[in-house]
Design an enzyme around this catalytic site. Sequence first.
Site, mmCIF file in Angstrom:
data_model
loop_
_atom_site.group_PDB
_atom_site.id
_atom_site.type_symbol
_atom_site.label_atom_id
_atom_site.label_comp_id
_atom_site.label_asym_id
_atom_site.label_seq_id
_atom_site.Cartn_x
_atom_site.Cartn_y
_atom_site.Cartn_z
ATOM 1 N N GLY A 145 -1.665 -2.255 1.683
ATOM 2 C CA GLY A 145 -2.937 -2.715 1.132
ATOM 3 C C GLY A 145 -3.163 -1.981 -0.183
ATOM 4 O O GLY A 145 -3.876 -0.976 -0.225
ATOM 5 N N ALA A 146 -2.507 -2.480 -1.235
ATOM 6 C CA ALA A 146 -2.563 -1.777 -2.526
ATOM 7 C C ALA A 146 -3.696 -2.331 -3.385
ATOM 8 O O ALA A 146 -3.488 -2.784 -4.508
ATOM 9 C CB ALA A 146 -1.217 -1.890 -3.234
ATOM 10 N N LEU A 172 -9.006 0.764 -2.692
ATOM 11 C CA LEU A 172 -8.924 2.046 -1.985
ATOM 12 C C LEU A 172 -7.478 2.484 -1.793
ATOM 13 O O LEU A 172 -7.166 3.675 -1.874
ATOM 14 C CB LEU A 172 -9.621 1.964 -0.625
ATOM 15 C CG LEU A 172 -11.142 1.960 -0.625
ATOM 16 C CD1 LEU A 172 -11.672 2.191 0.786
ATOM 17 C CD2 LEU A 172 -11.747 2.988 -1.553
ATOM 18 N N GLY A 173 -6.584 1.537 -1.540
ATOM 19 C CA GLY A 173 -5.163 1.880 -1.353
ATOM 20 C C GLY A 173 -4.614 2.566 -2.598
ATOM 21 O O GLY A 173 -3.926 3.597 -2.511
ATOM 22 N N ASN A 181 -13.775 -1.498 6.854
ATOM 23 C CA ASN A 181 -15.217 -1.479 7.046
ATOM 24 C C ASN A 181 -15.554 -2.177 8.364
ATOM 25 O O ASN A 181 -14.757 -2.943 8.885
ATOM 26 C CB ASN A 181 -15.865 -2.249 5.897
ATOM 27 C CG ASN A 181 -17.153 -1.603 5.449
ATOM 28 O OD1 ASN A 181 -17.655 -0.676 6.087
ATOM 29 N ND2 ASN A 181 -17.694 -2.092 4.355
ATOM 30 N N LYS A 206 -22.817 3.201 10.748
ATOM 31 C CA LYS A 206 -22.580 2.527 9.469
ATOM 32 C C LYS A 206 -22.663 1.009 9.665
ATOM 33 O O LYS A 206 -23.191 0.287 8.820
ATOM 34 C CB LYS A 206 -21.220 2.943 8.892
ATOM 35 C CG LYS A 206 -20.935 2.328 7.531
ATOM 36 C CD LYS A 206 -19.942 3.139 6.732
ATOM 37 C CE LYS A 206 -19.905 2.773 5.264
ATOM 38 N NZ LYS A 206 -19.615 1.405 4.973
ATOM 39 N N ASN A 217 -25.129 -1.402 7.670
ATOM 40 C CA ASN A 217 -24.600 -2.551 6.921
ATOM 41 C C ASN A 217 -25.190 -3.877 7.426
ATOM 42 O O ASN A 217 -25.412 -4.788 6.637
ATOM 43 C CB ASN A 217 -23.068 -2.596 7.003
ATOM 44 C CG ASN A 217 -22.406 -1.541 6.124
ATOM 45 O OD1 ASN A 217 -21.268 -1.159 6.342
ATOM 46 N ND2 ASN A 217 -23.115 -1.049 5.123
HETATM 47 P P1 NAD Z 1 -8.971 -4.785 -1.665
HETATM 48 O O1 NAD Z 1 -9.191 -6.232 -1.414
HETATM 49 O O2 NAD Z 1 -9.180 -4.238 -3.035
HETATM 50 O O3 NAD Z 1 -7.493 -4.388 -1.242
HETATM 51 C C1 NAD Z 1 -6.869 -4.862 -0.089
HETATM 52 C C2 NAD Z 1 -5.417 -5.100 -0.444
HETATM 53 O O4 NAD Z 1 -4.692 -5.356 0.754
HETATM 54 C C3 NAD Z 1 -5.202 -6.333 -1.340
HETATM 55 O O5 NAD Z 1 -4.415 -5.941 -2.445
HETATM 56 C C4 NAD Z 1 -4.414 -7.292 -0.439
HETATM 57 O O6 NAD Z 1 -3.506 -8.104 -1.149
HETATM 58 C C5 NAD Z 1 -3.679 -6.289 0.442
HETATM 59 N N1 NAD Z 1 -3.140 -6.865 1.685
HETATM 60 C C6 NAD Z 1 -3.783 -7.536 2.657
HETATM 61 N N2 NAD Z 1 -2.915 -7.912 3.612
HETATM 62 C C7 NAD Z 1 -1.692 -7.464 3.222
HETATM 63 C C8 NAD Z 1 -0.393 -7.547 3.786
HETATM 64 N N3 NAD Z 1 -0.168 -8.182 4.944
HETATM 65 N N4 NAD Z 1 0.638 -6.976 3.134
HETATM 66 C C9 NAD Z 1 0.434 -6.336 1.952
HETATM 67 N N5 NAD Z 1 -0.785 -6.212 1.360
HETATM 68 C C10 NAD Z 1 -1.831 -6.779 2.005
HETATM 69 O O7 NAD Z 1 -9.875 -4.017 -0.615
HETATM 70 P P2 NAD Z 1 -10.577 -2.591 -0.764
HETATM 71 O O8 NAD Z 1 -11.780 -2.715 -1.609
HETATM 72 O O9 NAD Z 1 -9.558 -1.564 -1.103
HETATM 73 O O10 NAD Z 1 -11.119 -2.387 0.720
HETATM 74 C C11 NAD Z 1 -10.288 -2.067 1.825
HETATM 75 C C12 NAD Z 1 -11.215 -1.791 3.014
HETATM 76 O O11 NAD Z 1 -12.006 -0.643 2.705
HETATM 77 C C13 NAD Z 1 -12.215 -2.928 3.295
HETATM 78 O O12 NAD Z 1 -12.449 -3.059 4.659
HETATM 79 C C14 NAD Z 1 -13.473 -2.459 2.576
HETATM 80 O O13 NAD Z 1 -14.663 -2.987 3.124
HETATM 81 C C15 NAD Z 1 -13.390 -0.967 2.810
HETATM 82 N N6 NAD Z 1 -14.135 -0.180 1.819
HETATM 83 C C16 NAD Z 1 -13.952 -0.413 0.482
HETATM 84 C C17 NAD Z 1 -14.659 0.348 -0.442
HETATM 85 C C18 NAD Z 1 -14.468 0.158 -1.920
HETATM 86 O O14 NAD Z 1 -15.235 0.760 -2.681
HETATM 87 N N7 NAD Z 1 -13.527 -0.637 -2.381
HETATM 88 C C19 NAD Z 1 -15.539 1.352 0.016
HETATM 89 C C20 NAD Z 1 -15.692 1.560 1.386
HETATM 90 C C21 NAD Z 1 -14.984 0.782 2.275
HETATM 91 O O1 KPL Z 2 -22.078 0.406 2.726
HETATM 92 C C1 KPL Z 2 -22.758 -0.238 1.959
HETATM 93 C C2 KPL Z 2 -22.191 -1.516 1.466
HETATM 94 O O2 KPL Z 2 -22.636 -2.030 0.457
HETATM 95 O O3 KPL Z 2 -21.254 -2.005 2.127
HETATM 96 C C3 KPL Z 2 -24.149 0.227 1.625
HETATM 97 C C4 KPL Z 2 -24.474 0.156 0.175
HETATM 98 C C5 KPL Z 2 -24.310 1.665 2.089
HETATM 99 C C6 KPL Z 2 -25.164 -0.537 2.383
HETATM 100 O O4 KPL Z 2 -25.125 -1.811 2.069
#
Ligand code: NAD
Ligand code: KPL
Length: 308
Positions: A7-8, A11-12, A105, A187, A191
């Site tokens: 999952g690049a 966050l990855g 999440n 959380k 949410n």
């Molecule tokens: P994102 O969509 O930016 O990245 C996910 C990546 O996974 C994509 O590049 C996608 O192509 C890849 N992927 C999915 N299935 C795949 C597979 N089978 N093989 C290879 N790659 C695959 O998502 P994100 O924003 O990094 O979020 C990841 C998780 O973290 C989510 O559940 C999100 O809600 C949670 N999260 C994100 C943030 C944030 O700020 N981005 C903060 C808190 C929580």
């Molecule tokens: O976790 C959040 C989200 O946006 O997913 C916050 C901002 C804490 C609540 O909505």
Amino acid sequence: MIWHILGAGSLGCLWAARLAAQQHTVQLILRNTETIAGYQQAPGVGLSDAQHQHTVYYPVSAQLADDPQPIKHLLLACKAYDAEAAIAQVTQRLNSDSLVILLQNGLGSQQAVQKRLPNTRCIAASSTEGAYLAAPFHSVLAGQGQVILGDLDTNARPQPQQLLETCNAAGIPCLWSADIATQLWRKLAINCAINPLTVIYNCLNGELRNYPELINTLCDELHSLLCGAGQSEAAQALQEHVWAVIDKTAANSSSMRQDVLNQRRTEISYIIGFACTQSRALSCHTPTLHALHTQLQDALLAQGLPTV
Ligand code: NAD
Ligand code: KPL
């Protein structure tokens, strides 16, 4: 340490860059040979600060899921709706010595992954770090936060000290929780109270201050759902927590609203969808929560987005 990151995305890449900066061996697991070819045109995994003042690229390797190399430390950093299918692609590379961090999440996907990996230590993460992609494989750390980690399996195991030290030394702010379920449920409830309404009213988190009765009713229902689900600690002072998050993140667009504004699939089924399913299974009385779920589905449908 040798790390694989499946999952690049935002966050990855954020984790990949910080681990690579500390000389850990990091391998991105990418979907197919085209994605690998695209990545090889990029200067590596990029990481920028929120103001884009500093950007560093790290030469991280990439491979396919069917690579024969065994996996010792895996970060699963895809969306909740992709988690089960993604883990299925690498199951044969994991063993009882492996450790998997689940960065999704909401709730539901972590349990589905753990079920597929009965002999592998699965650590769930609750992250408040905020990141987005400025370009493919280039993450921007937009908001400092905290990552709370804990074993999904309640059979207590020793705290993974080396893992925590490695992450913190790499600037990934990790804390250990002996009760990650409480963190995840709290959380989830926060949410559920905030994210759907920000989509339905198309507003910033702070604008929810205009709907105090609705938020308080939702908090009451979520409180009884959490208690019914055996999560009374997560239910404690829920209403206060929700209002504190609304105040603290007043200027933010919730993650669900950001997904909708960017025409991306949301994680609805792992947030309010999960809560409604649990509520039905436990025969909890949560009419406002169910109505909100339906309203959210209607709003997604109107945007041409999936309702699950
Ligand atoms: P994102 O969509 O930016 O990245 C996910 C990546 O996974 C994509 O590049 C996608 O192509 C890849 N992927 C999915 N299935 C795949 C597979 N089978 N093989 C290879 N790659 C695959 O998502 P994100 O924003 O990094 O979020 C990841 C998780 O973290 C989510 O559940 C999100 O809600 C949670 N999260 C994100 C943030 C944030 O700020 N981005 C903060 C808190 C929580
Ligand atoms: O976790 C959040 C989200 O946006 O997913 C916050 C901002 C804490 C609540 O909505």
